[in-house]
Design a protein around this motif. Structure first.
Motif: not given
Lengths: 146, 338, 372, 175
Positions: B50-79
């Protein structure tokens, strides 16, 4: 105040005890199987979905009495038969199992007095289509012995 | 002047690489470790063991959509995720991996690390507040009180070391522990203080505090997955979550670096300077020591249930702070006597 | 919801724990009105997996309804089957052969241990410890393998028949069970070290989630919840059925009234179950497992019948109203966690969220059984 | 005195104006089932049942206004409420509500209390004032049978959806 230090020591000891238990597990071999590569043998009594039992000529033992159909709590067995001309016994023409509603209770196998159905050892049942679970057991029997 | 700047930039870059690789493979270690503690093999499918698991997880995380919930203060949420990652990276600048591998030796290195460690608590507050989620809110409130409770014994204990060493420079502190493992600060024997029985205790205090600082089980009240779903990062997806994750593991590395430097002699060889190549003081010893400590972190995490917030505050205010204060007084007294 | 809804204070907010929440183990929803992290009021919302099992009983014949019982409580399906078999046998006056009774006790007790193991693992998981869950599942797997070798199924056994059993056990099962008893005794010692004695766990459970005797009586709490409050109540002893009177075992009772008392009761119960299985295996008589005269058609005479069994979670009762037909006229299932969960609202007020969830875990909820 | 006798005596107070109560209770033969319901409606009173065949000891039938008092008596005697359920006797146009009581101690005695209400207008007093745990059981009976428990603090559907206006366990309910 008396309990202060005894609490501290007994608490620390209990934590170390727990860590000793997990440490002893660390070098042991895993008890799991890596499933698609290795798998267990199913038990003889394993209750998979039902299948028909054939005789030597691969004809089903079923005499179309319909007991299994009646015994089924969820009504997932449908069978039909007809009397061939000149023949005495009814011959099975279709036997379908709707596995989507089957609860694998085994009432059908128990109700059968003619040794015509049994449990299969099938456990790898997964599909995205509903039709895959409406199983034609007669066809299955024919294909089985080929 | 410009050479120093270049030096720092290069160091930060190396630190990022080090932290990134560490974070990725610490996750792998954690999953493998969890597996072994739990009678199972851990990740096995991707690559050898399973040594290739971490890079694969990384790629998965990077390609996923970054969801921003409705109504949040976007700047604070992103920072918030950036705030979680940034201080951890900066702290690496002052950590001496060996007598010559250090990005920028700062004379007040200990202070720098604590200053940035406190920022990490702030990222939880910002993330929890910015998520507009009740679970995250509760989590951020918990995280702040936890940070406050653990900074105090952490600092007090460190002061004892500073008093013994007479320096805030991490490199100097290690320099005094180079004569074999009996000269390490963790032992009660010390050439200047003589005999301070409480040194192992302060080592334990520092250890417990750094577990608490990194928000790991049994002190993972911030994310308490069976109570608060995922706590402050409930609403984060994609690399937002990834940054929190990496920040957490970077904090673990920093915590273990700090323990190693302050108590376990940093890059020193446990047998003193033997002069033979593989056993002399070098960065290998340092890495070995920090990974041993990380192993203990993982071990603890997969053994104990979680405490509650009052259990944690009780431990801090009733046990750690009084003991560390007493320790400070004793050390000061001993220093005065000898 | 024992009081009418009051106007909310301005400082409170509503926190929805569930229907999907890691600590509710299923689709249970608790609407918690919180004052900071303190619970002001908790309203349980049930019915997310309500399947109207009681109506199904009216549309199915008695043998056809047997598989349903396993779907109620997927963790101790055997005991639920036992309860249903008991009430129908009582109604029809069917005698059960002795060997069948012993095998029933063995399988029910094995199932009880497996249920408690899931509880233990899931409970410690609720408290944030992951590893005991895996150990518990490893041990539970041994039980499931044993039961599968006999019943052919791992979870919804449907093993009991009116008057007997689906099939007999073999020597392999007996040797396997004996080996399991030895293994489990060792594992219980390990759990005592890893979990029971752990200071963190003790601090979280001791003194939290107080349920006193009066509250038990008002809510009808049974099982380990009642026994953890000092009530010596176990259907196996109070209202003996099957061959339990012939077996020597103790009912663990703890006066602590808190979550830790309930925890200790369950841990002790596993040991007692091992004792029961050991004795039952020793005493296991030869003979048939099904009665010689078995009525072809199950038609209880009209009237009311009641049977209760002790499942892993408490007193499971079945009220059967028969009109003499081949379907039940009315079948009421009294599930233990339904009553046990009911007292959650009253008991959890003023608790911290973390403690309340630890308390909820100590009630050992199985949602399908509550919702039926 | 066994708990069964104590309970009969205590519950006898409810039937003091009736003939059956003077003897304590009317006794049935061991084999006896219930009085044939189709011919004559059963009178209010206590029947001792054979535990081996029936599974409970005392079968008490009372009217709706005696319910709270009866549950109070049982509460004071240390009984706990097991369940509340309904039975729809559609032929007799009546809804029966059964209350099952049991005990925590080793004096085994299961008591069933039956109340019959007209099917068209089923009203019963709530016993949540005595047994707090009756709350959910009554809500459930309300869900399934439409029995209205007067004075219940929170009579909204529990197991059925919030907007359910049907009562599935009634015999004339067709899905």
């Amino acid at each position: 105040m008396g309990g202060y230090f005894s609490d501290l020591f007994s608490g620390t000891k209990s934590l170390l005890d727990g860590m000793w238990v997990t440490l002893k597990e660390f070098p042991k071999r895993p008890v799991t199987l890596s499933y698609p590569h290795e798998s267990l043998k199913m038990y003889a009594r394993y209750r998979g979905h039902i299948e028909l039992i054939g005789d030597e000529e691969n004809k089903p033992n079923c005499v179309v009495c319909g007991m299994c159909e009646r015994a089924c709590p969820s009504g997932c067995i449908h069978l039909a038969g007809e009397k061939p001309e000149g023949g005495k016994k009814k011959v099975l023409t279709s036997y379908t199992l709707d596995f989507t509603t089957c609860s694998l209770c085994g009432s059908c196998v128990e109700s059968c007095n003619f040794d015509a159905i049994r449990f299969s050892n099938e456990y790898n049942l997964a599909s995205t289509r509903k039709e895959d679970f409406i199983i034609d057991l007669l066809k299955r029997l024919e294909e089985q012995d080929k | 002047m410009s050479l120093t700047l270049l030096n720092v930039v290069l160091a930060v870059f190396i630190a990022i690489c080090f932290v990134g690789a560490n974070a990725a493979y610490l996750v792998w270690c954690e999953r493998k470790g969890a597996g072994f503690y739990q009678r199972r093999p851990g990740p096995m499918e991707n690559g050898w063991w399973g040594l290739l698991q971490p890079p694969i997880d990384g790629v998965k995380l990077m390609t996923k959509q970054l969801l921003i919930p409705g109504g949040v203060d976007k700047a604070i949420f992103m920072v918030a995720p950036v705030l979680a990652m940034f201080p951890a990276l900066i702290s690496f600048v002052t950590i001496p991996f060996s007598d010559n591998i250090v990005a920028h030796p700062i004379d007040v290195g200990v202070l720098v690390i604590f200053a940035f460690a406190a920022l990490g608590g702030m990222s939880l507050l910002v993330a929890g507040w910015g998520s507009r989620n009740k679970y995250s809110m509760i989590s951020s409130v918990r995280a702040v009180s936890q940070t406050v409770a653990y900074e105090i014994p952490l600092l007090i204990t460190t002061i004892t070391i500073v008093m013994i060493s007479g320096s805030l420079n991490l490199g100097d502190i290690v320099q005094q522990q180079l004569d074999g493992f009996l000269s390490w600060n963790v032992w009660p024997l010390h050439k200047e203080v003589g005999f301070n029985l409480l040194m192992p205790v302060s080592f334990l205090i520092l250890f417990v505090c750094s577990v608490a600082e990194t928000n790991r089980a049994p002190f993972d009240l911030g994310e308490a997955e069976s109570e608060l779903v995922a706590g402050f990062h409930t609403e984060y997806s994609s690399m937002g979550f990834g940054l929190f994750f990496m920040g957490e593991y970077a904090n673990i590395v920093i915590g273990s670096c700090l323990i190693t430097i302050l108590f376990l002699g940093g890059w020193s060889c446990p047998f003193g300077d033997l002069g033979i190549f593989p056993f002399t003081h070098n960065v290998g010893w340092f890495l070995l020591k920090i990974y041993l400590i990380i192993f203990v972190f993982i071990w603890i995490r997969w053994t104990f249930p979680r405490t509650t917030i009052y259990g944690l505050l009780n431990l801090s205010w009733k046990y750690l702070i009084p003991i560390s204060l007493f320790n400070l007084l004793l050390t000061a007294g001993l220093l005065k006597v000898f | 919801m024992s009081q009418p809804i009051e106007l909310q204070k301005d400082e409170t907010f509503v926190l929805n724990v569930g229907p999907q929440h890691p600590a509710t183990h299923g689709v249970l929803r608790v609407k918690m009105t919180m004052d900071g992290e303190y619970i002001y009021k908790a309203e349980t919302v049930l019915g997310y997996i309500h399947r109207m099992h009681e109506k199904m009983a009216e549309n199915r014949t008695y043998p056809q309804y047997m598989p349903n019982m396993g779907r109620l409580d997927y963790l101790s399906a055997m005991a639920f089957n036992h309860g249903y078999a008991l009430v129908v046998e009582r109604a029809c006056g069917i005698e059960v052969p002795e060997r069948a009774e012993y095998i029933r006790v063995i399988t029910v007790e094995l199932n009880r241990i497996s249920s408690h193991l899931v509880w233990l693992g899931a409970y410690v998981l609720d408290l944030g410890g992951f590893t005991p869950l895996m150990y518990c599942f490893d041990d539970r797997e041994q039980i499931l393998d044993l039961l599968e070798s006999v019943t052919g199924s791992r979870l919804t056994y449907c093993y009991f028949r009116f008057g007997g059993l689906y099939n007999d056990i073999d020597d392999e099962f007996i040797t396997g069970t004996r080996a399991f008893i030895i293994r489990m005794r060792k594992e219980l010692k390990m759990y005592a070290k890893l979990v029971t004695g752990n200071i963190i766990l003790m601090k979280r459970l001791q003194g939290h989630g107080i349920i006193d005797k009066d509250m038990c009586q008002r809510y009808g709490a049974t099982g380990p919840v009642a026994r953890g409050s000092g009530l010596n109540y176990d259907v196996r002893k109070n209202e003996p059925y099957s061959v339990y009177p012939e077996l020597d075992f103790d009912i663990p009772v703890n006066d602590g009234c808190d979550s830790y008392a309930r925890y200790l009761v369950r841990m002790e119960e596993m040991e007692q179950s091992l004792r029961i299985i050991e004795q039952a295996l020793d005493k296991l008589p030869e003979g048939p497992v099904n009665p010689e005269k078995k009525p072809k058609l199950i038609k209880p005479p009209s009237g009311d019948y009641y049977a209760a069994v002790e499942t892993a979670r408490g007193n499971f009762g079945i009220r059967l109203v028969s009109d003499g037909g081949k379907n039940a006229y009315r079948l009421k299932l009294r599930s233990p966690t339904y009553s046990n969960m009911h007292l959650f609202d009253e008991a959890c007020r003023g608790m911290l969220l973390a403690d309340a969830l630890a308390f909820m875990g100590s009630l050992d909820l199985v949602i399908p059984e509550m919702d039926r | 005195m066994s708990i069964q006798q104590t309970t009969i005596q205590a519950l006898g107070e409810l039937f003091s104006d009736q003939a059956s109560a003077e003897n304590g209770a009317e006794k049935e033969a061991e084999t006896g089932g219930e009085v044939d319901k189709s011919d004559q409606p059963r009178q209010n009173g206590i029947i001792e049942q054979d535990y081996r065949t029936k599974g409970f000891h005392l079968d008490v039938k009372i009217s709706a206004d005696q319910l709270v008092r009866a549950s109070q008596i049982l509460f004071e005697l240390g009984y706990f409420l097991e369940s509340i359920t309904g039975v729809d006797w559609i032929k007799e146009e009546q809804l029966e509500t059964d209350y099952d009581f049991s005990r925590y101690d080793f004096d085994l005695c299961r008591v069933v209390i039956r109340v019959r209400t007209p099917r068209t207008d089923p009203h019963l007093p709530t016993i949540t004032t005595v047994y707090t745990g009756a709350n959910w059981h009554e809500r459930e009976a309300h869900d399934f049978f439409g029995i209205i428990f007067d004075g219940h603090p929170h009579l909204i559907p529990l197991l059925l959806p919030e907007d359910a206006d049907f009562h599935p366990l009634l015999k004339d309910f067709k899905a």
